[in-house]
Write an enzyme that holds these catalytic residues in place. Structure first.
Site, PDB file in Angstrom:
ATOM      1  N   ARG A  56     -11.163  -6.491 -10.009  1.00 56.56           N
ATOM      2  CA  ARG A  56     -10.834  -7.613  -9.133  1.00 56.56           C
ATOM      3  C   ARG A  56     -12.085  -8.409  -8.772  1.00 56.56           C
ATOM      4  O   ARG A  56     -13.199  -7.903  -8.815  1.00 56.56           O
ATOM      5  CB  ARG A  56     -10.180  -7.108  -7.839  1.00 56.56           C
ATOM      6  CG  ARG A  56      -8.790  -6.527  -8.024  1.00 56.56           C
ATOM      7  CD  ARG A  56      -8.233  -6.007  -6.711  1.00 56.56           C
ATOM      8  NE  ARG A  56      -9.042  -4.907  -6.186  1.00 56.56           N
ATOM      9  CZ  ARG A  56      -9.930  -5.016  -5.222  1.00 56.56           C
ATOM     10  NH1 ARG A  56     -10.140  -6.184  -4.642  1.00 56.56           N
ATOM     11  NH2 ARG A  56     -10.612  -3.968  -4.804  1.00 56.56           N
ATOM     12  N   LYS A 116      -2.122  -6.915  -7.366  1.00 57.01           N
ATOM     13  CA  LYS A 116      -2.659  -6.856  -6.015  1.00 57.01           C
ATOM     14  C   LYS A 116      -2.390  -8.149  -5.235  1.00 57.01           C
ATOM     15  O   LYS A 116      -2.313  -8.135  -4.006  1.00 57.01           O
ATOM     16  CB  LYS A 116      -4.158  -6.571  -6.054  1.00 57.01           C
ATOM     17  CG  LYS A 116      -4.496  -5.173  -6.550  1.00 57.01           C
ATOM     18  CD  LYS A 116      -3.860  -4.080  -5.696  1.00 57.01           C
ATOM     19  CE  LYS A 116      -4.339  -2.704  -6.111  1.00 57.01           C
ATOM     20  NZ  LYS A 116      -3.656  -1.626  -5.349  1.00 57.01           N
ATOM     21  N   HIS A 158      -1.252   1.034   1.229  1.00 61.46           N
ATOM     22  CA  HIS A 158      -1.891   1.301  -0.058  1.00 61.46           C
ATOM     23  C   HIS A 158      -1.930   2.812  -0.232  1.00 61.46           C
ATOM     24  O   HIS A 158      -2.872   3.489   0.183  1.00 61.46           O
ATOM     25  CB  HIS A 158      -3.311   0.720  -0.058  1.00 61.46           C
ATOM     26  CG  HIS A 158      -4.018   0.843  -1.371  1.00 61.46           C
ATOM     27  ND1 HIS A 158      -5.325   1.238  -1.481  1.00 61.46           N
ATOM     28  CD2 HIS A 158      -3.595   0.625  -2.636  1.00 61.46           C
ATOM     29  CE1 HIS A 158      -5.688   1.244  -2.750  1.00 61.46           C
ATOM     30  NE2 HIS A 158      -4.651   0.882  -3.471  1.00 61.46           N
ATOM     31  N   SER A 204      -8.851   2.785  -5.031  1.00 59.63           N
ATOM     32  CA  SER A 204      -8.833   3.074  -6.459  1.00 59.63           C
ATOM     33  C   SER A 204      -9.929   4.068  -6.813  1.00 59.63           C
ATOM     34  O   SER A 204     -11.073   3.938  -6.365  1.00 59.63           O
ATOM     35  CB  SER A 204      -9.042   1.785  -7.259  1.00 59.63           C
ATOM     36  OG  SER A 204      -7.988   0.888  -7.039  1.00 59.63           O
ATOM     37  N   LYS A 225      -5.219   8.888  -6.010  1.00 58.96           N
ATOM     38  CA  LYS A 225      -3.821   8.668  -5.597  1.00 58.96           C
ATOM     39  C   LYS A 225      -2.849   8.912  -6.745  1.00 58.96           C
ATOM     40  O   LYS A 225      -1.863   9.625  -6.597  1.00 58.96           O
ATOM     41  CB  LYS A 225      -3.625   7.237  -5.082  1.00 58.96           C
ATOM     42  CG  LYS A 225      -4.353   6.886  -3.832  1.00 58.96           C
ATOM     43  CD  LYS A 225      -3.864   5.574  -3.239  1.00 58.96           C
ATOM     44  CE  LYS A 225      -3.713   4.460  -4.242  1.00 58.96           C
ATOM     45  NZ  LYS A 225      -4.961   4.134  -4.967  1.00 58.96           N
ATOM     46  N   THR A 226      -3.118   8.280  -7.888  1.00 56.45           N
ATOM     47  CA  THR A 226      -2.206   8.397  -9.025  1.00 56.45           C
ATOM     48  C   THR A 226      -2.217   9.812  -9.583  1.00 56.45           C
ATOM     49  O   THR A 226      -1.168  10.409  -9.845  1.00 56.45           O
ATOM     50  CB  THR A 226      -2.593   7.397 -10.126  1.00 56.45           C
ATOM     51  OG1 THR A 226      -2.536   6.069  -9.587  1.00 56.45           O
ATOM     52  CG2 THR A 226      -1.651   7.493 -11.304  1.00 56.45           C
ATOM     53  N   ASP A 240       1.042   3.740  -5.881  1.00 55.37           N
ATOM     54  CA  ASP A 240       0.024   2.856  -5.304  1.00 55.37           C
ATOM     55  C   ASP A 240       0.449   2.063  -4.065  1.00 55.37           C
ATOM     56  O   ASP A 240      -0.367   1.839  -3.192  1.00 55.37           O
ATOM     57  CB  ASP A 240      -0.448   1.868  -6.375  1.00 55.37           C
ATOM     58  CG  ASP A 240      -1.753   1.188  -6.019  1.00 55.37           C
ATOM     59  OD1 ASP A 240      -2.693   1.887  -5.604  1.00 55.37           O
ATOM     60  OD2 ASP A 240      -1.838  -0.038  -6.141  1.00 55.37           O
ATOM     61  N   ARG A 267      -8.016   1.281 -17.698  1.00 53.91           N
ATOM     62  CA  ARG A 267      -6.713   1.397 -17.047  1.00 53.91           C
ATOM     63  C   ARG A 267      -5.575   1.515 -18.050  1.00 53.91           C
ATOM     64  O   ARG A 267      -5.706   1.145 -19.216  1.00 53.91           O
ATOM     65  CB  ARG A 267      -6.443   0.153 -16.189  1.00 53.91           C
ATOM     66  CG  ARG A 267      -7.344   0.007 -14.974  1.00 53.91           C
ATOM     67  CD  ARG A 267      -6.810   0.787 -13.814  1.00 53.91           C
ATOM     68  NE  ARG A 267      -7.633   0.652 -12.629  1.00 53.91           N
ATOM     69  CZ  ARG A 267      -7.275   1.103 -11.428  1.00 53.91           C
ATOM     70  NH1 ARG A 267      -6.112   1.709 -11.268  1.00 53.91           N
ATOM     71  NH2 ARG A 267      -8.073   0.969 -10.395  1.00 53.91           N
TER      72      ARG A 267
END
Length: 559
Positions: free
Chosen positions: A66, A211, A230, A248, A252-253, A267, A331
């Site tokens: 980003r 996002k 988030h 990130s 989390k994933t 997410d 990713r």
């Protein structure tokens, strides 16, 4: 509706200024997208390549993350008192209507008369609060990304689909006259809350689409009293759901993809009076150092219809997940049904029993797990301590200590205390327990120590979710005051107190004090209200530790 039947007028695109097109592919199938993204499309970064997994991989050019300094929101009388504006820790840079008009005109000029892909989808599994999203783009793989990440409507739902929000993705153009407009660079990701439109230019990074819509949900839902967070989420056989907060790269994933539990989402989630619900219809997982042994669910999800980004591959399409020469932020996006063990048919569950805050502590001084009181949980949530992992933002080359309110500062649209108030109220209402889990460094800071073992972290998560961690004897962690267990099944007890893992205990104590000072300094921005002042009591305190520790003087507090 076939592409030959679709026109800018039939889709209402003329209201944006898109009055003609070479062709429009409306909600194209995965087969059509595969054909177009691998068939030598126009544009330097439009080409996709088939990999050994049957998934296509693409490159996003120089933007592999980003671009937060290029995020803009049009300011007006209605939103100026609601939006959390840049200058106070936010990435929401205000622009005036005339600047918006120029950016929008620039994007429309690029898209007008071109071959276009239009994807209609939902953001939000709860029909009462979801928004209907429309993406307009020139690039087949961008449409593929949106098809993966948002909730795919049924044929019947498409017949009555009316977009609430439109994204004009014009990545092939940029704001050449950005200095005249007072912008940061040629790149722009700009939103107009009244016009319910986002325009994107100058960056090919797919995550800006995802996002950008998350930020929109983060504006409208909290103002209705609905949690917008988030976090990833899963649910056990007993119906007990759990939320995993973190930026990130914190896990989390990976940690929510648990073969023993059903995945709700990886997410973005909402929490309303009925329970929790996913915003998305897919997952967006980091691939760096991905292995089938450590992350089998994600690894097995990389197959036909998945879309890889910025991975390194050879001429035969063989992928090297350990190669970070393009970026650390490699990713893959895939539809959520690529994970076998998911909640069906709607990605939602009841009120969570467990809240887990994931932090990547690059100082290496926080424990692998700590139990939090409700007040400590709110303090940690507002603090949002972690490390920005290399590649997730432009210019981040190595893990960097940071505080990101609500573990999602870049995506917050209103003030952080609005989100924390909602989370705290719901946790107390439903008796949710909170824990802090460090997936970062141990045995020393970044450059000296090493990352926590994912196997140990999984065992800790298991103990939290099955409740067995509560059977442990606990001790108070110095300065931070939270409770840490002395034992967790399958985990070496020596690592549970991080001081044990450092060779130089004096260095550990000094580093812990430095981090505590950072917490205190950061939290001062929340103490301008009485609730914030009260919460500061539940953060680090500089009581002497066996007569050896005291509050440090101000020094360089970077790693």
């Amino acid at each position: 509706m076939s592409s030959t039947e679709v026109t800018p007028q039939s889709l209402g695109l003329e209201r944006f200024g898109i009055t003609s097109s070479e062709n429009i592919f409306y909600n194209p199938s995965y087969e059509t997208l595969f054909e177009h993204e691998t068939g030598r499309p126009d544009g330097e970064w439009a080409q996709g390549t088939l990999t050994e997994f049957g998934a296509v991989t693409v490159d996003t050019g120089r933007f592999t993350g980003r671009s937060p300094k290029d995020k803009y929101v049009v300011i007006d009388e209605e939103n100026k008192g609601n939006v959390w504006w840049a200058g106070t820790g936010s990435d929401n840079h205000p622009i005036q209507q005339d600047v918006w008009d120029q950016l929008k005109a620039n994007s429309v000029k690029q898209l007008n008369g071109k071959k276009l892909y239009v994807v209609d989808a939902f953001c939000g599994a709860n029909k009462n609060s979801r928004i209907c999203v429309r993406l307009v783009t020139e690039v087949a793989w961008k449409a593929h990304f949106a098809k993966n990440m948002f909730i795919r409507p049924t044929k019947e739902e498409l017949e009555s689909f009316t977009p609430d929000w439109t994204i004009l993705d014009s990545c092939k153009t940029s704001a050449k006259n950005f200095k005249d407009m007072g912008l940061h660079s040629e790149v722009y990701v700009a939103a107009h809350l009244k016009e319910r439109t986002t325009v994107i230019g100058g960056t090919w990074y797919g995550g800006e689409i995802k996002k950008g819509i998350f930020s929109i949900m983060n504006y409208f839902l909290p103002l209705k009293g609905i949690g917008s967070f988030h976090c990833s989420a899963n649910v056990g056989e007993d119906g007990g759901s759990a939320l995993f907060f973190g930026l990130s790269g914190t896990g989390k994933t990976t940690l929510s993809a648990d073969p023993k539990r059903q995945l709700i989402g990886d997410d973005e989630h909402g929490w309303d009076d009925e329970g929790i619900f996913n915003f998305e219809g897919g997952c967006y997982a980091k691939c760096i150092h991905l292995s089938k042994e450590n992350e089998p669910d994600i690894y097995n999800a990389i197959r036909k219809d998945a879309l890889l980004e910025n991975v390194v591959y050879d001429g035969s399409g063989k992928v090297d997940f350990s190669d970070n020469s393009k970026t650390e932020n490699t990713r893959v996006s895939y539809p959520i049904y690529h994970i076998e063990n998911i909640v069906k048919p709607i990605s939602s569950a009841g009120h969570p029993k467990t809240i887990i805050f994931l932090t990547c502590d690059a100082f290496g001084v926080l424990p692998p797990v700590a139990k939090l009181t409700p007040e400590q949980a709110e303090y940690q949530y507002l603090s949002g301590y972690t490390a920005k992992v290399a590649g997730t933002e432009i210019g981040v080359k190595e893990p960097t200590a940071t505080f990101s309110p609500c573990f999602g500062g870049p995506f917050l649209s209103v003030h952080p205390t609005v989100y924390s108030d909602i989370l705290s109220r719901k946790m107390k209402q439903h008796g949710s327990r909170a824990y802090l889990v460090n997936t970062g460094w141990t045995s020393g800071s970044y450059g000296v120590g090493h990352r926590m073992s994912i196997k140990d972290t999984r065992k800790i998560i298991d103990a939290i979710l099955d409740g067995s961690i509560e059977n442990s004897e606990f001790e108070t962690f110095p300065q931070f005051q939270f409770q840490i267990p002395k034992s967790v099944l399958g985990v070496d007890p020596q690592i549970l107190n991080p001081r044990n893992t450092w060779n130089n205990k004096i260095d550990y104590d000094k580093t812990l004090s430095r981090l505590a000072e950072m917490f205190i300094d950061n939290f001062e921005k929340f103490t301008d209200v009485s609730a914030g002042k009260k919460l500061s009591e539940f953060g680090p305190q500089f009581a002497p530790n066996n007569g050896t520790q005291s509050k440090p003087s101000q020094t360089d507090m970077t790693i």
